[in-house]
Design a protein around this motif. Structure first.
Motif, PDB file in Angstrom:
ATOM      1  N   GLU A 148      -8.732   1.071  -5.360  1.00 18.59           N
ATOM      2  CA  GLU A 148      -8.273   0.628  -6.690  1.00 18.59           C
ATOM      3  C   GLU A 148      -9.376  -0.149  -7.409  1.00 18.59           C
ATOM      4  O   GLU A 148      -9.595   0.028  -8.603  1.00 18.59           O
ATOM      5  CB  GLU A 148      -7.044  -0.267  -6.559  1.00 18.59           C
ATOM      6  CG  GLU A 148      -5.771   0.512  -6.355  1.00 18.59           C
ATOM      7  CD  GLU A 148      -4.569  -0.420  -6.302  1.00 18.59           C
ATOM      8  OE1 GLU A 148      -3.614  -0.185  -7.050  1.00 18.59           O
ATOM      9  OE2 GLU A 148      -4.597  -1.387  -5.521  1.00 18.59           O
ATOM     10  N   PRO A 172      -4.306   5.201  -6.588  1.00 21.62           N
ATOM     11  CA  PRO A 172      -4.020   5.549  -5.189  1.00 21.62           C
ATOM     12  C   PRO A 172      -3.418   6.949  -5.000  1.00 21.62           C
ATOM     13  O   PRO A 172      -3.614   7.582  -3.966  1.00 21.62           O
ATOM     14  CB  PRO A 172      -3.025   4.466  -4.751  1.00 21.62           C
ATOM     15  CG  PRO A 172      -3.334   3.304  -5.627  1.00 21.62           C
ATOM     16  CD  PRO A 172      -3.759   3.874  -6.950  1.00 21.62           C
ATOM     17  N   VAL A 183      -6.646   0.725   0.432  1.00 22.71           N
ATOM     18  CA  VAL A 183      -6.133   1.148  -0.875  1.00 22.71           C
ATOM     19  C   VAL A 183      -6.670   0.207  -1.963  1.00 22.71           C
ATOM     20  O   VAL A 183      -7.082   0.663  -3.043  1.00 22.71           O
ATOM     21  CB  VAL A 183      -4.584   1.144  -0.869  1.00 22.71           C
ATOM     22  CG1 VAL A 183      -4.036   1.287  -2.277  1.00 22.71           C
ATOM     23  CG2 VAL A 183      -4.060   2.270  -0.007  1.00 22.71           C
ATOM     24  N   ASP A 236       0.844  -1.217   0.000  1.00 25.10           N
ATOM     25  CA  ASP A 236       0.000   0.000   0.000  1.00 25.10           C
ATOM     26  C   ASP A 236       0.868   1.252   0.000  1.00 25.10           C
ATOM     27  O   ASP A 236       0.606   2.213  -0.730  1.00 25.10           O
ATOM     28  CB  ASP A 236      -0.899   0.037   1.247  1.00 25.10           C
ATOM     29  CG  ASP A 236      -2.042  -0.965   1.176  1.00 25.10           C
ATOM     30  OD1 ASP A 236      -2.290  -1.497   0.076  1.00 25.10           O
ATOM     31  OD2 ASP A 236      -2.674  -1.228   2.217  1.00 25.10           O
ATOM     32  N   LEU A 247       1.238   4.416  -2.751  1.00 29.62           N
ATOM     33  CA  LEU A 247       1.009   5.819  -2.376  1.00 29.62           C
ATOM     34  C   LEU A 247       2.306   6.627  -2.406  1.00 29.62           C
ATOM     35  O   LEU A 247       2.355   7.762  -1.934  1.00 29.62           O
ATOM     36  CB  LEU A 247       0.403   5.883  -0.965  1.00 29.62           C
ATOM     37  CG  LEU A 247      -1.025   5.337  -0.853  1.00 29.62           C
ATOM     38  CD1 LEU A 247      -1.380   5.053   0.601  1.00 29.62           C
ATOM     39  CD2 LEU A 247      -2.018   6.318  -1.453  1.00 29.62           C
TER      40      LEU A 247
END
Ligand code: AMP
Ligand code: ZN
Length: 473
Positions: A298, A304, A294, A112, A116
């Motif tokens: 998606e 993201p 996340v 994740d 990001l």
């Protein structure tokens, strides 16, 4: 070097100029995730804003060493040392061992973070790696008279401190309201605010991971891990300690109590706390059942990085309410932004004076208590300014070292998706707008001419209920 950055220090309750212990160097620690489940996007708001702080420090010239723990033992359902062990809860839920759960959710967390664009800290250390260090710190605390044994557990004695509630002028009662969940009293404690350093007798005899210790077979409390892991890698003096605001009490309060009692001196000068992401019903939390991850974003088609932009557009010291409507607006803004940057011709002369001016403005916004939305405004102002494309591109590339939104590369992914370059795409979008205006003015001949012109370039327009869409012929 010049210390330009100021940010809010929870310890002094004001925005302060940041001055590290050692010139030019920053020792920084972040409370890591409890790896019993996926991180929700609230947790990730904290990690995004801490990433922003780290990258700002690097951008203005500091050499940063950042350490983060992974909580894979000792964190109970309530932060007040009661309730079931979170890791065990995860293992039971999924019929796996605690270590399998820890491995799976640690990997999920870093995946994740990578989506990001959150940088992995320089050192990442799971709590279960450091049992010897925990035992050593507890031994010293016992020797110094700060800890006692009761009912088989070792507790920190908060009555031995000159000041326990270091972060706040609030009363004990007010603070305990924030401790949430099931605050049920532990009869073994001498004082209500005492906390567990080592458990040998917990209510949960089925605890999976246990270690030998001078006080019997057991496992560490949650707070001790952050004090020991930070000291293992950063030494006895730290510059910045980070976490979400729910960590202020009791976690960070207890970390200070035990670290400063252990070393005999002040431990950390600056405490950086990120406010919560809320949903309509309040603070986002994993105990609420379905929570936002996340992967869920998606699966709904969101990149993201749109969530990263959503976080950067608000100040870290304000609670933020999540809504898909705002996320959609961010998505549209993000697309426009990266397309605009994608059309810049980067092969020209860079205007040094303009570059320095906008870089200084960008830095000034971040150095003013991490005003990230102002930093993004500087980005927009710069893109509108009358300066060369190459200067704009170089500035976007530079700002992205902190913003980490893939500003100069995202258009390439979208070009690969739709098969046209950014310049043609922005031309198509402009033509669609022109055609819309023509239709509104009932100039259907012009609208048709625009459609035909695009068709000659191999682009087909489709009028749909959601608006005009285009594709390659
Ligand atoms: P945990 O995995 O529960 O130990 O939490 C990881 C990090 O997320 C900690 O720094 C928490 O303070 C932070 N956190 C927890 N809930 C939220 C939220 N709703 N919004 C922002 N940060 C949060
Ligand atoms: Zn911690």
């Amino acid at each position: 070097m010049e210390n330009k950055l100021s940010f809010y220090n929870t310890l002094t309750r004001k925005v302060e100029q940041f001055i590290p212990n050692e010139e030019g160097k920053v020792a920084m620690y972040t409370c890591g995730p409890t790896v019993y489940h996926f991180a929700h996007i609230g947790n990730l708001r904290s990690y995004i804003m801490e990433d922003l702080l780290e990258k700002t420090l690097r951008y203005v010239g500091y050499d940063v060493k950042r350490v983060m723990n992974i909580t894979d033992v000792g964190h109970l359902s309530s932060d007040a040392d009661t309730g079931e062990d979170k890791m065990l809860k995860g293992a039971k839920r999924e019929h796996k061992t605690v270590m399998e759960i820890a491995k799976f959710y640690t990997d999920a967390f870093f995946s994740d973070c990578s989506k990001l664009n959150i940088k992995t800290p320089d050192v990442v250390e799971p709590a279960t790696n450091c049992i010897d260090e925990f035992i050593n710190m507890i031994k010293v605390l016992m020797e110094k008279g700060y800890a006692y044994e009761s009912g088989g557990n070792i507790y920190f004695d908060t009555s031995k401190l000159e000041e326990y509630y270091v972060f706040s002028s609030q009363s004990e009662k007010e603070l305990l309201v924030g401790v949430r969940d099931d605050v049920d009293e532990d009869e073994n404690k001498r004082n209500k605010s005492d906390f567990v350093l080592w458990f040998t007798k917990s209510k949960f005899d089925d605890q999976e991971l246990k270690w030998d210790s001078p006080w019997g077979i057991g496992y560490p409390g949650w707070h001790i891990e952050c004090s020991c892991i930070s000291m293992k890698h950063l030494g006895e003096y730290m510059d910045i300690h980070c976490g979400g605001v729910d960590n202020i009490f009791p976690h960070h309060t207890n970390e200070i109590a035990q670290s400063e009692s252990f070393t005999g001196h002040k431990w950390c000068n600056y405490w950086f706390h990120v406010h919560h992401l809320n949903d309509k019903s309040g603070k986002m939390s994993k105990s609420k059942g379905d929570f936002l991850t996340v992967s869920l974003l998606e699966s709904k088609g969101y990149n993201p990085l749109i969530y990263r932009l959503f976080c950067l557009q608000s100040h870290y010291r304000k609670p933020l309410e999540f809504s898909y409507e705002v996320l959609d607006n961010m998505g549209a803004a993000y697309d426009k932004l990266v397309k605009k940057i994608g059309t810049l011709n980067k092969d020209g002369e860079i205007d040094k004076a303009a570059f320095d001016e906008y870089r200084a403005r960008f830095e000034a916004a971040l150095c003013d208590d991490l005003n990230s939305s102002m930093a993004i405004t500087v980005l927009y102002d710069m893109l509108k300014a009358d300066i060369s494309d190459a200067t704009k591109f170089a500035l976007a590339e530079s700002f992205d070292k902190v913003l980490s939104l893939d500003l100069t590369t995202a258009h390439l992914a979208s070009e690969a998706d739709n098969g046209v370059d950014a310049e043609l795409e922005s031309y198509i979008l402009a033509k669609i707008e022109e055609r819309k205006a023509a239709k509104k003015a009932k100039d259907f001949a012009l609208a048709d001419a625009i459609r035909n012109e695009l068709l000659e370039k191999g682009i087909v327009l489709e009028d749909t209920r959601e608006g005009v869409k285009w594709k390659k012929a």
